[in-house]
Design a protein around this motif. Structure first.
Motif, short mmCIF file in Angstrom:
data_model
loop_
_atom_site.label_atom_id
_atom_site.label_comp_id
_atom_site.label_asym_id
_atom_site.label_seq_id
_atom_site.Cartn_x
_atom_site.Cartn_y
_atom_site.Cartn_z
N UNK A 125 0.85 -1.20 0.00
CA UNK A 125 0.00 0.00 0.00
C UNK A 125 0.88 1.25 0.00
N UNK A 126 1.15 1.75 -1.18
CA UNK A 126 2.02 2.91 -1.31
C UNK A 126 1.21 4.19 -1.11
N UNK A 127 1.74 5.07 -0.26
CA UNK A 127 1.07 6.34 0.00
C UNK A 127 1.09 7.21 -1.25
N UNK A 128 -0.04 7.88 -1.51
CA UNK A 128 -0.09 8.82 -2.63
C UNK A 128 -0.29 10.25 -2.16
N UNK A 129 -0.64 10.41 -0.87
CA UNK A 129 -0.91 11.76 -0.37
C UNK A 129 0.35 12.48 0.07
N UNK A 130 1.35 11.74 0.58
CA UNK A 130 2.57 12.37 1.07
C UNK A 130 3.72 11.37 1.01
N UNK A 131 4.96 11.90 1.07
CA UNK A 131 6.13 11.02 1.09
C UNK A 131 6.18 10.26 2.40
N UNK A 132 6.64 9.02 2.32
CA UNK A 132 6.66 8.17 3.51
C UNK A 132 7.83 7.21 3.43
N UNK A 133 8.40 6.87 4.58
CA UNK A 133 9.43 5.85 4.64
C UNK A 133 10.71 6.24 3.94
N UNK A 134 11.21 5.30 3.09
CA UNK A 134 12.46 5.53 2.39
C UNK A 134 12.45 6.77 1.52
N UNK A 135 11.31 7.04 0.89
CA UNK A 135 11.22 8.23 0.03
C UNK A 135 11.37 9.50 0.85
N UNK A 136 10.80 9.50 2.05
CA UNK A 136 10.91 10.67 2.92
C UNK A 136 12.35 10.84 3.41
N UNK A 137 13.02 9.73 3.72
CA UNK A 137 14.43 9.78 4.15
C UNK A 137 15.31 10.33 3.04
N UNK A 138 15.04 9.88 1.81
CA UNK A 138 15.78 10.38 0.65
C UNK A 138 15.58 11.89 0.49
N UNK A 139 14.35 12.33 0.69
CA UNK A 139 14.05 13.76 0.59
C UNK A 139 14.81 14.54 1.66
N UNK A 140 14.87 13.98 2.86
CA UNK A 140 15.60 14.65 3.96
C UNK A 140 17.08 14.79 3.61
N UNK A 141 17.68 13.71 3.07
CA UNK A 141 19.10 13.74 2.72
C UNK A 141 19.41 14.76 1.64
N UNK A 142 18.66 14.69 0.55
CA UNK A 142 19.05 15.43 -0.66
C UNK A 142 18.36 16.79 -0.82
N UNK A 143 17.25 16.96 -0.16
CA UNK A 143 16.56 18.24 -0.27
C UNK A 143 16.74 19.06 1.01
N UNK A 144 16.20 18.54 2.11
CA UNK A 144 16.26 19.29 3.36
C UNK A 144 17.71 19.53 3.82
N UNK A 145 18.46 18.43 4.01
CA UNK A 145 19.84 18.53 4.48
C UNK A 145 20.73 19.21 3.45
N UNK A 146 20.58 18.81 2.18
CA UNK A 146 21.40 19.37 1.10
C UNK A 146 21.23 20.87 0.98
N UNK A 147 19.99 21.31 0.97
CA UNK A 147 19.74 22.76 0.83
C UNK A 147 20.22 23.53 2.06
N UNK A 148 20.07 22.91 3.22
CA UNK A 148 20.54 23.59 4.44
C UNK A 148 22.04 23.81 4.39
#
Length: 643
Positions: free
Chosen positions: A354-377
């Motif tokens: 059951x893949x979430x379609x409303x928001x990022x979750x799990x591994x996808x969210x971790x990837x976003x944290x690494x490359x978007x949130x942390x990277x941009x910071x």
């Protein structure tokens, strides 16, 4: 087609046992203003006095009345408390099970008692119906619902919103598209202002399922009659308008026999309305209602079959989702642990069913944290942020000691660049925190499985175990991140391949100095820095010589160059450290941790099912059985019966 009404009565019995309103069965709903004669009409149809009477609101709960015709061969002998009872007229209440009432005064008293039990004695109303079956050879097969009389103002102990309560209750029943509306109006009131007809028109504007009844024809003023109303010339009603004559209060007090009242009604109609007498009266009303209900049932039956079949499939699916009662607790516990661990790991890997379609979750969210949130910071961290020319010059002067230096001292560069590198530690630790929060949130995401809802104690323990595992890994991961920053601080590698331009920086600054006037123009960077410094709070003026300006520029450019190298390393190494020390470690050890903590003999109590799920399963089982019985009852009707 005579068999259709008994079929609906059987269905009514089936669904009454489970208290369900999911299937809307065909029935006749009686509405009318208070004291409009509804009770008298119903008693005339039954041929017996059995309804409570009095002033104000007497009917305070819906009365579902099933009239069942008994033929000569249908008089039954049944046992009650060891006594044989034989009767050709009797009643039964759903709430008293198989108790048989042969005395209709007892039926009246039981209606009063049951009404007071649910509605209280303060004249309030209750939407819970009373179900009564009346078996008699004098009735036609009918299913009627008697509702409280429509009133305008509260009287005595009645609630202030009694009008709204009664209106909502009436609308609940007559809004059923499978109901026939019997709108009762007294003849000594203006039919054009009839509350019952108005209410019926609100839900049945075309009048396809509304029949009007005019009561108390004998109480109209002398010299007037209801001919225009009965012929539909005042307000037309598609299914017709039928007039009846009720017993007066004096007749009721004298206990005038209903059969005698029916004869007097027929005489009155022949005398007052001879041309339409055969289309009015209680007997004609009973036959008309029987005919209307049968035809209405015939029209509703195909849709009813479809509705029942759809509901059977829905409740079978619902029942399956609740699972079977627990037998082998140890096996089930291990199965749930394995299923949860698998779901958790799959959510990280992105392979969950059951893949979430409303928001990022799990591994996808971790990837976003690494490359978007942390990277941009990190990218937003200015290499020279918080470092003024004054700071640079002070560091250079402190590094030279008492003797003026011929060259820019290296120690000043190292001191200042370390200060800037330390600024990378805070966003790195914040990155760990964000990943930890996401992995904590994933527990709830994976814990929405039905097993987790069935066993709340087990759910809580799983959350505790995973939370503790994550909490134990957090200090280790933070320590590794701090070490990575400390490693960068431990050795400033000026021989780094990407730092080879350092000597070019030094040379270019000196070349620029020699090719310009001693009072050389400031570079764009220096102009910008000078502008920034002007905007800062005033500090003691520090006048820079040409040599000092050159040295400051060299240090700043070297700091920026080396800081970018460290920032790039950090942006790469921190996610790797978090993955190794936190994410992958939890993923690899989750199942073994859950098994070691939960798979114990004393922990089988965790599989105690929640009361909510057990109750829902029982309700679903009862409803499914009722629907299956209903399907069987409907299936017994052959098409030939419909015509």
């Amino acid at each position: 087609m005579e068999n259709l009404i008994p079929v609906i009565n059987k269905l009514q019995d089936v669904f009454n046992t489970v208290g369900s309103e999911t299937v809307q069965l065909p029935q006749i709903v009686v509405i009318g203003s208070q004291s409009s004669g509804k009770s008298s009409v119903l008693e005339s149809l039954v041929g017996r006095d059995f309804l409570p009477r009095g002033t104000g609101i007497v009917t305070r709960r819906p009365l579902v009345l099933q009239l069942i015709h008994l033929g000569r061969d249908d008089v039954e002998t049944r046992t009650q408390d060891g006594t044989f009872i034989k009767a050709d007229e009797f009643g039964k209440f759903l709430h008293t099970k198989n108790k048989v009432y042969t005395d209709f005064d007892e039926i009246r008293q039981e209606i009063v008692n049951e009404t007071d039990r649910m509605s209280g004695t303060n004249k309030g109303i209750c939407s819970e119906p009373i179900n009564l079956k009346v078996y008699s050879g004098k009735v036609v097969n009918l299913t009627l619902v008697d509702l409280p009389g429509i009133t305008k103002l509260p009287v005595g102990d009645q609630p202030a919103d009694i009008e709204l309560q009664i209106r909502d209750l009436c609308l609940k029943y007559i809004s059923n598209p499978n109901s026939v509306i019997l709108a009762v109006t007294s003849a000594n009131t203006d039919f054009a202002t009839s509350e019952s007809v108005k209410l019926a028109r609100d839900v049945d504007p075309e009048g396809r399922r509304t029949l009007a009844v005019i009561t108390k024809l004998d109480l109209m003023d002398a010299g007037t009659d209801a001919m225009d109303v009965l012929c539909g010339r005042v307000i037309p009603v598609k299914l017709g308008i039928i007039g009846v004559v009720n017993r007066s209060q004096a007749d009721i007090n004298k206990k005038k026999d209903l059969q005698e009242a029916l004869k007097d009604e027929a005489i009155f109609l022949q005398k007052k309305y001879p041309s339409i007498a055969n289309r009015n009266g209680t007997s004609y009303l009973a036959k008309t209602l029987n005919r209307l209900l049968m035809h209405h049932i015939r029209d509703c039956l195909p849709e009813l079959k479809t509705r029942v079949n759809v509901l059977i499939a829905q409740f079978q699916s619902l029942l399956a989702s609740f699972g079977e009662p627990v037998e082998d607790k140890g096996h089930l516990l291990l199965q749930i642990i394995t299923k949860f661990a698998s779901a958790y790991c799959n959510t990280i890997e992105g392979t969950a069913k059951n893949i979430e379609t409303a928001e990022l979750c799990g591994g996808a969210r971790i990837c976003y944290i690494f490359h978007e949130t942390f990277g941009r910071t990190l990218e937003s961290v200015d290499p020279l942020g918080g470092l003024s020319t004054r700071d640079v010059l002070t560091a250079i002067r402190n590094a030279t000691g008492p003797r003026p230096a011929l060259f820019v001292p290296e120690i000043s560069f190292e001191l200042l660049v370390k200060r800037q590198i330390r600024r990378l530690e805070e966003p790195s630790l914040r990155c760990v925190e964000l990943v930890h929060e996401e992995m904590q949130r994933m527990i709830q995401h994976c814990g929405t499985q039905q097993e987790m809802l069935r066993f709340p104690k087990l759910h809580e323990r799983i959350i505790d175990v995973v939370t503790n595992l994550l909490r134990r890994r957090l200090p280790t991961t933070n320590a590794m991140v701090e070490n990575l920053v400390a490693i960068e601080l431990a050795y400033i590698n000026t021989k780094h391949p990407d730092f080879s331009e350092a000597h070019f920086v030094h040379r270019s600054v000196y070349d620029t100095e020699s090719s310009n006037h001693p009072t050389r123009a400031l570079t764009k960077d220096m102009v910008a820095k000078h502008t920034e410094e002007k905007d800062k709070p005033e500090q003691p003026v520090m006048k820079l010589s040409t040599r000092e300006q050159r040295d400051c520029e060299v240090i700043e450019r070297l700091i920026k160059s080396y800081f970018l190298i460290v920032r790039k390393n950090t942006q790469d190494s921190i996610p790797k450290a978090i993955m190794h020390f936190l994410v992958n470690h939890v993923k690899d050890n989750l199942q073994s941790e859950l098994v070691s903590q939960l798979y114990k003999k004393e922990e089988v109590t965790l599989l105690e099912e929640s009361d909510h799920i057990a109750a829902r399963r029982k309700e679903a089982q009862e409803m499914l059985q009722a629907l299956q019985r209903s399907s069987h009852i409907i299936g017994e009707i052959r098409e030939i019966h419909l015509w």
